[in-house]
Design a protein around this motif. Structure first.
Motif, mmCIF file in Angstrom:
data_model
loop_
_atom_site.group_PDB
_atom_site.id
_atom_site.type_symbol
_atom_site.label_atom_id
_atom_site.label_comp_id
_atom_site.label_asym_id
_atom_site.label_seq_id
_atom_site.Cartn_x
_atom_site.Cartn_y
_atom_site.Cartn_z
ATOM 1 N N GLU A 60 -3.223 6.863 15.661
ATOM 2 C CA GLU A 60 -3.532 6.216 14.391
ATOM 3 C C GLU A 60 -4.100 7.178 13.354
ATOM 4 O O GLU A 60 -4.283 6.815 12.198
ATOM 5 C CB GLU A 60 -4.522 5.062 14.618
ATOM 6 C CG GLU A 60 -3.879 3.799 15.118
ATOM 7 C CD GLU A 60 -2.831 3.257 14.129
ATOM 8 O OE1 GLU A 60 -3.220 2.718 13.085
ATOM 9 O OE2 GLU A 60 -1.629 3.396 14.404
ATOM 10 N N ARG A 61 -4.422 8.388 13.777
ATOM 11 C CA ARG A 61 -4.958 9.367 12.823
ATOM 12 C C ARG A 61 -3.815 10.178 12.231
ATOM 13 O O ARG A 61 -2.747 10.320 12.829
ATOM 14 C CB ARG A 61 -5.941 10.307 13.528
ATOM 15 C CG ARG A 61 -7.112 9.605 14.186
ATOM 16 C CD ARG A 61 -8.050 10.597 14.821
ATOM 17 N NE ARG A 61 -8.780 11.352 13.813
ATOM 18 C CZ ARG A 61 -9.439 12.480 14.063
ATOM 19 N NH1 ARG A 61 -9.442 12.988 15.283
ATOM 20 N NH2 ARG A 61 -10.099 13.103 13.107
ATOM 21 N N CYS A 62 -4.044 10.701 11.041
ATOM 22 C CA CYS A 62 -3.008 11.569 10.469
ATOM 23 C C CYS A 62 -2.847 12.795 11.364
ATOM 24 O O CYS A 62 -3.797 13.243 12.006
ATOM 25 C CB CYS A 62 -3.368 11.977 9.042
ATOM 26 S SG CYS A 62 -4.851 12.993 8.883
ATOM 27 N N SER A 63 -1.643 13.310 11.418
ATOM 28 C CA SER A 63 -1.361 14.452 12.279
ATOM 29 C C SER A 63 -2.171 15.672 11.844
ATOM 30 O O SER A 63 -2.360 15.915 10.646
ATOM 31 C CB SER A 63 0.128 14.786 12.226
ATOM 32 O OG SER A 63 0.390 16.008 12.896
ATOM 33 N N TRP A 64 -2.625 16.444 12.813
ATOM 34 C CA TRP A 64 -3.374 17.660 12.485
ATOM 35 C C TRP A 64 -2.510 18.641 11.694
ATOM 36 O O TRP A 64 -3.019 19.449 10.917
ATOM 37 C CB TRP A 64 -3.910 18.309 13.757
ATOM 38 C CG TRP A 64 -2.907 18.955 14.670
ATOM 39 C CD1 TRP A 64 -2.070 18.331 15.545
ATOM 40 C CD2 TRP A 64 -2.670 20.360 14.816
ATOM 41 N NE1 TRP A 64 -1.310 19.260 16.222
ATOM 42 C CE2 TRP A 64 -1.659 20.519 15.806
ATOM 43 C CE3 TRP A 64 -3.206 21.498 14.235
ATOM 44 C CZ2 TRP A 64 -1.180 21.761 16.202
ATOM 45 C CZ3 TRP A 64 -2.729 22.749 14.624
ATOM 46 C CH2 TRP A 64 -1.726 22.862 15.596
ATOM 47 N N LEU A 65 -1.207 18.516 11.852
ATOM 48 C CA LEU A 65 -0.299 19.409 11.124
ATOM 49 C C LEU A 65 -0.190 19.022 9.643
ATOM 50 O O LEU A 65 0.306 19.807 8.836
ATOM 51 C CB LEU A 65 1.077 19.394 11.779
ATOM 52 C CG LEU A 65 1.103 19.892 13.227
ATOM 53 C CD1 LEU A 65 2.508 19.778 13.813
ATOM 54 C CD2 LEU A 65 0.604 21.333 13.317
ATOM 55 N N ILE A 72 0.850 -1.194 0.000
ATOM 56 C CA ILE A 72 0.000 0.000 0.000
ATOM 57 C C ILE A 72 0.885 1.243 0.000
ATOM 58 O O ILE A 72 1.821 1.356 0.788
ATOM 59 C CB ILE A 72 -0.928 0.005 1.227
ATOM 60 C CG1 ILE A 72 -1.824 -1.231 1.204
ATOM 61 C CG2 ILE A 72 -1.786 1.255 1.261
ATOM 62 C CD1 ILE A 72 -2.677 -1.398 2.435
ATOM 63 N N ASP A 73 0.563 2.182 -0.880
ATOM 64 C CA ASP A 73 1.411 3.360 -1.052
ATOM 65 C C ASP A 73 1.057 4.511 -0.114
ATOM 66 O O ASP A 73 1.911 5.343 0.198
ATOM 67 C CB ASP A 73 1.329 3.857 -2.499
ATOM 68 C CG ASP A 73 1.936 2.862 -3.474
ATOM 69 O OD1 ASP A 73 2.877 2.154 -3.067
ATOM 70 O OD2 ASP A 73 1.473 2.794 -4.624
ATOM 71 N N SER A 74 -0.211 4.621 0.324
ATOM 72 C CA SER A 74 -0.611 5.778 1.121
ATOM 73 C C SER A 74 -1.768 5.414 2.049
ATOM 74 O O SER A 74 -2.438 4.393 1.874
ATOM 75 C CB SER A 74 -1.039 6.932 0.210
ATOM 76 O OG SER A 74 -2.261 6.604 -0.455
ATOM 77 N N GLU A 75 -1.996 6.287 3.035
ATOM 78 C CA GLU A 75 -3.110 6.085 3.949
ATOM 79 C C GLU A 75 -4.450 6.216 3.239
ATOM 80 O O GLU A 75 -5.411 5.519 3.568
ATOM 81 C CB GLU A 75 -3.033 7.101 5.100
ATOM 82 C CG GLU A 75 -2.067 6.729 6.198
ATOM 83 C CD GLU A 75 -2.433 5.419 6.870
ATOM 84 O OE1 GLU A 75 -3.542 5.315 7.417
ATOM 85 O OE2 GLU A 75 -1.619 4.487 6.830
ATOM 86 N N ILE A 76 -4.512 7.107 2.255
ATOM 87 C CA ILE A 76 -5.754 7.262 1.490
ATOM 88 C C ILE A 76 -6.071 5.972 0.736
ATOM 89 O O ILE A 76 -7.204 5.484 0.745
ATOM 90 C CB ILE A 76 -5.638 8.448 0.511
ATOM 91 C CG1 ILE A 76 -5.551 9.762 1.294
ATOM 92 C CG2 ILE A 76 -6.816 8.472 -0.457
ATOM 93 C CD1 ILE A 76 -5.337 10.990 0.421
ATOM 94 N N GLU A 77 -5.043 5.395 0.111
ATOM 95 C CA GLU A 77 -5.241 4.136 -0.619
ATOM 96 C C GLU A 77 -5.662 3.023 0.343
ATOM 97 O O GLU A 77 -6.538 2.213 0.025
ATOM 98 C CB GLU A 77 -3.951 3.755 -1.342
ATOM 99 C CG GLU A 77 -4.083 2.473 -2.170
ATOM 100 C CD GLU A 77 -2.774 2.068 -2.828
ATOM 101 O OE1 GLU A 77 -2.728 0.981 -3.423
ATOM 102 O OE2 GLU A 77 -1.803 2.848 -2.736
ATOM 103 N N ARG A 78 -5.052 2.981 1.515
ATOM 104 C CA ARG A 78 -5.397 1.948 2.500
ATOM 105 C C ARG A 78 -6.856 2.088 2.941
ATOM 106 O O ARG A 78 -7.590 1.100 3.045
ATOM 107 C CB ARG A 78 -4.463 2.042 3.707
ATOM 108 C CG ARG A 78 -4.514 0.828 4.637
ATOM 109 C CD ARG A 78 -3.448 0.949 5.718
ATOM 110 N NE ARG A 78 -3.769 2.053 6.599
ATOM 111 C CZ ARG A 78 -4.611 1.960 7.631
ATOM 112 N NH1 ARG A 78 -5.208 0.823 7.904
ATOM 113 N NH2 ARG A 78 -4.846 3.001 8.392
#
Length: 375
Positions: free
Chosen positions: A220-225, A34-40
């Protein structure tokens, strides 16, 4: 008279071939591809949708109402036995049920029944009949932040959900029949007149479990930054407070900002109730300030006031009061209000089940909700 039937052998052959190809693809899949979190996230959504289409009504009933609760039971028992941590401390190798029973002091036959369910759900690896190996999941359970979730669900959320059907029925199924101090959580814990946060203040053990669980959730969430570039706060900035993390728990988010901009640490402020900020994890230069956000904001003219998953804990009237308390402290044309919240999409089938399950948790625990963009 004979009945004509269409020749579907070709279609069946094509379907069988597709099924075989799909099985081969699924069995060959590796998470590392898997290349990215969006793809996952897209793959998880597609797999969940596929499973819902594939399963019969009984299989769906069994998966949600029998198998999943049995996972929660099995995890809670294994966590109470400290199985995964002791296993890791003992070298983390493949172990038989007998060896794990000896390691935990549990009866082998009893333990085996829980291990089997975790293995059939692929949360534990079965390397041979009666022999198991840890997985990425069970190793995560060894950390205080992920390991807190079975306890948090067991002692806080599940009892609340269990009480909710009768509470809602008794109150005529009105969305506004639950209040912050008189809702399903209060019925479950016999604490009418107290909010869940009042309850945590007098139950430090459960409060610590809650804070650890929320840390695990945030990790587990993407950073707010990555959503809001931190450099936006540094443009045209003047002397004084830079970022105030309002209701920021023990400082997960302000610490992310500090690590990215260590030279700004002294201009960062973490605020929450005294019992919470006492366990702050942020750097020494960050100003840790006990504060109740239902009282006027004491830090004036900061560049940004940041609230992460604060408003979803409160009904509209309380949420508006929190925001009203910030207004006098903000400098017109300079200060920013940053809200980091789950948003319920209009087309809910495109969302993660986390959105709706958290919404139902907020309903029972806080008489609150996850909100849409228009709310």
């Amino acid at each position: 008279m004979t009945k004509a039937t269409p020749n579907t052998n070709g279609d069946r052959g094509h379907s069988a071939g597709c099924s075989t190809d799909l099985l081969h693809l699924l069995n060959a899949f590796e998470n590392t591809s898997i290349d990215s979190e969006i793809e996952r996230s897209q793959l998880i959504s597609a797999a969940t949708t596929f499973l819902a289409r594939l399963q019969s009504p009984w299989e769906t009933i069994r998966r949600h109402l029998v198998d999943s609760p049995a996972v929660q039971l099995s995890l809670k028992v294994c966590m109470d036995l400290e199985l995964f941590r002791k296993w890791k401390d003992a070298g983390n190798g493949d172990k038989t049920a007998a060896e794990l029973a000896q390691l935990t002091g549990c009866d082998e036959e009893l333990l085996q029944r829980f291990l089997r369910h975790l293995a059939v759900e692929h949360l534990l690896a079965e390397v041979a009949p009666g022999t198991y190996a840890q997985t990425e999941f069970t190793l995560a359970m060894c950390t205080p932040h992920f390991g807190a979730w079975p306890q948090y669900m067991h002692e806080t959320v599940l009892d609340t959900w269990k009480a909710m059907p009768k509470v809602l029925a008794d109150r005529g199924y009105k969305n506004d029949s639950l209040t912050v101090i008189d809702g399903a959580f209060q019925v479950a814990t016999h604490t009418t007149g107290q909010s869940i946060f009042d309850y945590f203040a007098s139950h430090p053990g459960q409060a610590k479990t809650f804070n650890n669980a929320m840390t695990g959730y945030g990790a587990e969430r993407c950073s707010w930054l990555d959503i809001f570039p931190s450099t936006n706060l540094l443009e045209n900035v003047v002397e004084g407070p830079l970022l105030v993390d309002v209701g920021g728990s023990i400082g997960h988010d302000v610490e992310k900002f500090r690590k990215r901009h260590p030279d700004k640490a002294s201009r960062l402020v973490l605020q929450d109730l005294p019992a919470v900020v006492g366990d702050a994890i942020c750097g020494d230069q960050v100003q840790v300030m006990p504060h109740n956000f239902f009282e006027p904001q004491p830090v004036r003219h900061a560049r940004a006031y940041y609230l992460h998953s604060v408003l979803h804990d409160w009904p509209d009237a309380n949420a508006l009061q929190i925001l009203e308390n910030l207004k006098p402290a903000m400098k017109h044309g300079y200060s920013k209000l940053l809200l980091n919240e789950i948003v319920v999409l209009d087309k809910i089938s495109t969302s993660s089940p986390q959105v709706t399950s958290f919404d139902l948790a907020m309903m029972g625990l806080c008489a609150a909700q996850e909100r849409t963009e228009l709310m």
